[in-house]
Design an enzyme around this catalytic site. Structure first.
Site, PDB file in Angstrom:
ATOM      1  N   ASP A 105       0.843  -1.207   0.000  1.00 54.35           N
ATOM      2  CA  ASP A 105       0.000   0.000   0.000  1.00 54.35           C
ATOM      3  C   ASP A 105       0.872   1.248   0.000  1.00 54.35           C
ATOM      4  OD1 ASP A 105      -2.034  -1.820   0.373  1.00 54.35           O
ATOM      5  OD2 ASP A 105      -2.694  -1.031   2.307  1.00 54.35           O
ATOM      6  N   ARG A 149      -0.818  -0.479  -8.636  1.00 53.30           N
ATOM      7  CA  ARG A 149      -2.253  -0.293  -8.392  1.00 53.30           C
ATOM      8  C   ARG A 149      -2.449   1.203  -8.214  1.00 53.30           C
ATOM      9  NH1 ARG A 149      -3.531  -2.798  -3.154  1.00 53.30           N
ATOM     10  NH2 ARG A 149      -3.044  -0.819  -2.176  1.00 53.30           N
TER      11      ARG A 149
HETATM   12  C1  LIG Z   1      -8.318  -1.649  -3.903  1.00 53.31           C
HETATM   13  C2  LIG Z   1      -8.011  -0.302  -3.303  1.00 53.31           C
HETATM   14  C3  LIG Z   1      -6.826  -0.110  -2.632  1.00 53.31           C
HETATM   15  C4  LIG Z   1      -6.507   1.139  -2.090  1.00 53.31           C
HETATM   16  N1  LIG Z   1      -5.282   1.350  -1.532  1.00 53.31           N
HETATM   17  C5  LIG Z   1      -4.919   2.601  -1.163  1.00 53.31           C
HETATM   18  C6  LIG Z   1      -3.591   2.892  -0.732  1.00 53.31           C
HETATM   19  O1  LIG Z   1      -2.724   2.009  -0.637  1.00 53.31           O
HETATM   20  N2  LIG Z   1      -3.285   4.192  -0.440  1.00 53.31           N
HETATM   21  C7  LIG Z   1      -4.207   5.219  -0.549  1.00 53.31           C
HETATM   22  O2  LIG Z   1      -3.853   6.383  -0.304  1.00 53.31           O
HETATM   23  N3  LIG Z   1      -5.484   4.943  -0.903  1.00 53.31           N
HETATM   24  C8  LIG Z   1      -5.865   3.682  -1.214  1.00 53.31           C
HETATM   25  N4  LIG Z   1      -7.157   3.445  -1.627  1.00 53.31           N
HETATM   26  C9  LIG Z   1      -8.208   4.490  -1.453  1.00 53.31           C
HETATM   27  C10 LIG Z   1      -8.242   5.478  -2.615  1.00 53.31           C
HETATM   28  O3  LIG Z   1      -7.122   6.322  -2.556  1.00 53.31           O
HETATM   29  C11 LIG Z   1      -9.520   6.354  -2.583  1.00 53.31           C
HETATM   30  O4  LIG Z   1      -9.527   7.100  -1.399  1.00 53.31           O
HETATM   31  C12 LIG Z   1     -10.809   5.574  -2.669  1.00 53.31           C
HETATM   32  O5  LIG Z   1     -10.713   4.508  -3.564  1.00 53.31           O
HETATM   33  C13 LIG Z   1     -11.986   6.498  -3.112  1.00 53.31           C
HETATM   34  O6  LIG Z   1     -11.733   7.003  -4.385  1.00 53.31           O
HETATM   35  P1  LIG Z   1     -12.443   6.473  -5.732  1.00 53.31           P
HETATM   36  O7  LIG Z   1     -11.385   6.209  -6.717  1.00 53.31           O
HETATM   37  O8  LIG Z   1     -13.323   5.329  -5.435  1.00 53.31           O
HETATM   38  O9  LIG Z   1     -13.207   7.717  -6.304  1.00 53.31           O
HETATM   39  P2  LIG Z   1     -14.299   8.717  -5.700  1.00 53.31           P
HETATM   40  O10 LIG Z   1     -14.436   9.792  -6.712  1.00 53.31           O
HETATM   41  O11 LIG Z   1     -13.947   9.096  -4.304  1.00 53.31           O
HETATM   42  O12 LIG Z   1     -15.595   7.854  -5.661  1.00 53.31           O
HETATM   43  C14 LIG Z   1     -16.278   7.442  -6.834  1.00 53.31           C
HETATM   44  C15 LIG Z   1     -17.598   6.827  -6.432  1.00 53.31           C
HETATM   45  O13 LIG Z   1     -17.346   5.611  -5.720  1.00 53.31           O
HETATM   46  C16 LIG Z   1     -18.197   5.494  -4.602  1.00 53.31           C
HETATM   47  N5  LIG Z   1     -17.385   5.527  -3.372  1.00 53.31           N
HETATM   48  C17 LIG Z   1     -16.089   5.898  -3.263  1.00 53.31           C
HETATM   49  N6  LIG Z   1     -15.664   5.783  -1.987  1.00 53.31           N
HETATM   50  C18 LIG Z   1     -16.739   5.368  -1.289  1.00 53.31           C
HETATM   51  C19 LIG Z   1     -16.945   5.066   0.080  1.00 53.31           C
HETATM   52  N7  LIG Z   1     -15.964   5.165   0.969  1.00 53.31           N
HETATM   53  N8  LIG Z   1     -18.183   4.657   0.449  1.00 53.31           N
HETATM   54  C20 LIG Z   1     -19.174   4.515  -0.448  1.00 53.31           C
HETATM   55  N9  LIG Z   1     -19.033   4.781  -1.756  1.00 53.31           N
HETATM   56  C21 LIG Z   1     -17.846   5.197  -2.169  1.00 53.31           C
HETATM   57  C22 LIG Z   1     -19.176   6.642  -4.683  1.00 53.31           C
HETATM   58  O14 LIG Z   1     -20.279   6.219  -5.430  1.00 53.31           O
HETATM   59  C23 LIG Z   1     -18.409   7.680  -5.446  1.00 53.31           C
HETATM   60  O15 LIG Z   1     -19.231   8.580  -6.111  1.00 53.31           O
HETATM   61  C24 LIG Z   1      -7.477   2.197  -2.174  1.00 53.31           C
HETATM   62  C25 LIG Z   1      -8.666   1.985  -2.855  1.00 53.31           C
HETATM   63  C26 LIG Z   1      -8.946   0.772  -3.418  1.00 53.31           C
HETATM   64  C27 LIG Z   1     -10.233   0.595  -4.152  1.00 53.31           C
END
Ligand SMILES: Cc1cc2nc3c(=O)[nH]c(=O)nc-3n(C[C@H](O)[C@H](O)[C@H](O)COP(=O)(O)OP(=O)(O)OC[C@H]3O[C@@H](n4cnc5c(N)ncnc54)[C@H](O)[C@@H]3O)c2cc1C
Length: 310
Positions: free
Chosen positions: A132, A182
Site C-alpha cells: 500500500d 495499483r
Molecule cells: C483496492 C483499493 C486499494 C486502495 N489502496 C490505497 C492505498 O494504498 N493508499 C491510498 O492512499 N489509498 C488507497 N485506496 C483508497 C483510494 O485512494 C480512494 O480514497 C478511494 O478509492 C476512493 O476514491 P475512488 O477512486 O473510489 O473515487 P471517488 O471519486 O472518491 O468515488 C467514486 C464513487 O465511488 C463510490 N465511493 C467511493 N468511496 C466510497 C466510500 N468510501 N463509500 C461509499 N461509496 C464510495 C461513490 O459512489 C463515489 O461517487 C485504495 C482503494 C482501493 C479501491
C-alpha cells in the site's frame, strides 16, 4: 477539500480518537458495511462468497504505525500463516500490506526484514504481494523497499496515488522496472504543494496515468496495471481507451473495496474485465474506517443511523 473531509481525515490521524473511537459501538456497527468482520475467518468467508461471482480477492489485516518491534514481527508471522492457509485452500487471494504495520517507523531495515520474510512466503506459495501507499513522507522509502524486493521476487506491486504531482515520474520508473502498479486517487490529507487540491484535477490525472499504464502493459515484462477505484465513469473512460488501443477487456483489471459498488463489480465481470475486491479485517479498523467516511461524507449519516438501528 471539503471541511467534513478534512475533519474526518484529522480524526483518522488523532491518537486519542484512534484509541477511543473503536469502543463506540455504533461506529463499530457502521464499519461492518466495509468489512465482513474482525477475524481472519470472516475475510475467508467473504472471499469464498465472491468466488462464484468470478471475483478474486485481495486481503489486508488492518493496522498502521506499529511502534513495537515484537508487534511488527507478530504481524509478519500472521501474514505468513495466512499465506499458507490460503495456499492450502486453493483460494486466489493476494496480500496487500502497509509498511508502517511492518515496523517502518522503527527503522527501514527492520521493516525490510519483515517485508522480505513475507515476500519469500508469498513467492513460495505462488502469490502476488501488494504494498500500500501511505502518507507522502513514506513514498520514497516505500518505493525504495519495493525496488529492493523486486530484485529478488518477481511478483510484487505497489500502490501509487493520482493526487500526488510526482506520480507520473514514479509510474514511468516502475513500468521500466517491471513492478506492478495499483493506481488509486489517494486517501490521506496532503498539502497543495504536493497534491492536487481539486478533485476534478485528481480525476483527470488518474485518467492520464491510466493511459500510461495501459501503454506500459506491452512494454515491460512483469508490469501489471491495476485500477483501484469505484469511479464508474472513470473506469468506463479507461475501458474505452483500452478498446481503442486494441487491448482486450481482460487487460483492464479493477480493484475495489469490499462493500462498495457491488453492482458495478458484477457489470464489469459480465463485460470481461478482471475484478478483485480488497477485503479488510482485524481489530485496528478505526483510522482506515475514518478514511472511508472521508471519501464519501454521506457515509457519516450511515454511522448516525446505526445508533438507532436495532
Ligand atoms: C483496492 C483499493 C486499494 C486502495 N489502496 C490505497 C492505498 O494504498 N493508499 C491510498 O492512499 N489509498 C488507497 N485506496 C483508497 C483510494 O485512494 C480512494 O480514497 C478511494 O478509492 C476512493 O476514491 P475512488 O477512486 O473510489 O473515487 P471517488 O471519486 O472518491 O468515488 C467514486 C464513487 O465511488 C463510490 N465511493 C467511493 N468511496 C466510497 C466510500 N468510501 N463509500 C461509499 N461509496 C464510495 C461513490 O459512489 C463515489 O461517487 C485504495 C482503494 C482501493 C479501491
Amino acid at each position: 477539500m471539503s471541511v467534513m473531509r478534512s475533519v474526518l481525515l484529522a480524526i483518522s490521524e488523532n491518537r486519542w480518537m484512534r484509541e477511543r473511537g473503536p469502543r463506540l459501538w455504533f461506529v463499530k456497527r457502521a464499519a461492518r458495511k466495509f468489512m465482513p468482520g474482525e477475524a481472519f475467518d470472516d475475510m475467508l468467508r467473504a472471499a469464498d462468497e465472491l468466488r462464484p461471482l468470478g471475483i478474486d480477492a485481495v486481503f489486508t489485516r488492518l493496522g498502521e504505525n506499529v511502534a513495537d518491534a515484537a508487534e511488527a514481527a507478530a504481524v509478519t508471522s500472521h501474514y505468513v500463516a495466512v499465506l499458507d492457509a490460503i495456499a492450502s485452500r486453493g483460494i486466489r487471494c493476494e496480500p496487500s500490506i502497509k509498511l508502517t504495520q511492518f515496523g517502518l517507523d522503527l527503522g527501514t531495515e527492520q521493516a525490510y526484514r519483515n517485508l522480505r520474510a513475507l515476500a519469500e512466503r508469498s513467492h513460495a506459495t505462488g502469490n502476488y504481494l501488494w504494498i500500500d501507499m501511505e502518507q507522502t513522507s513514506y513514498v520514497d522509502v516505500t518505493l525504495e523497499l519495493t525496488r529492493r524486493l523486486k530484485a529478488e521476487f518477481p511478483r510484487v506491486g505497489v500502490c501509487l496515488q493520482a493526487y500526488l504531482y510526482r506520480t507520473a515520474k514514479d509510474l514511468e520508473a516502475l513500468i521500466e522496472q517491471g513492478i506492478g502498479v495499483r493506481l488509486v486517487k489517494g486517501a490521506y490529507k496532503e498539502p497543495p504543494a504536493l497534491a492536487y487540491p481539486k478533485k476534478a484535477d485528481v480525476d483527470e490525472n488518474f485518467f492520464k496515468l491510466s493511459v500510461t499504464m495501459l501503454e506500459g502493459l506491452g512494454r515491460k515484462d512483469g508490469f501489471r496495471a491495476v485500477f483501484g477505484t469505484h469511479d464508474a465513469g472513470l473506469i468506463a473512460r479507461i475501458r474505452a481507451h483500452a478498446e481503442r488501443a486494441g487491448l482486450a477487456a481482460r487487460d483492464v483489471e479493477v480493484h475495489m473495496l469490499y462493500g462498495i459498488q457491488r453492482g458495478e463489480q458484477g457489470r464489469l465481470i459480465k463485460e470481461g474485465a478482471i475484478v478483485r475486491v480488497l477485503i479488510a479485517y482485524g481489530a485496528y479498523w478505526f483510522p482506515w474506517y475514518m478514511r472511508r467516511l472521508a471519501e464519501r461524507p454521506a457515509n457519516v449519516w450511515f454511522v448516525a443511523r446505526s445508533m438507532f438501528a436495532r
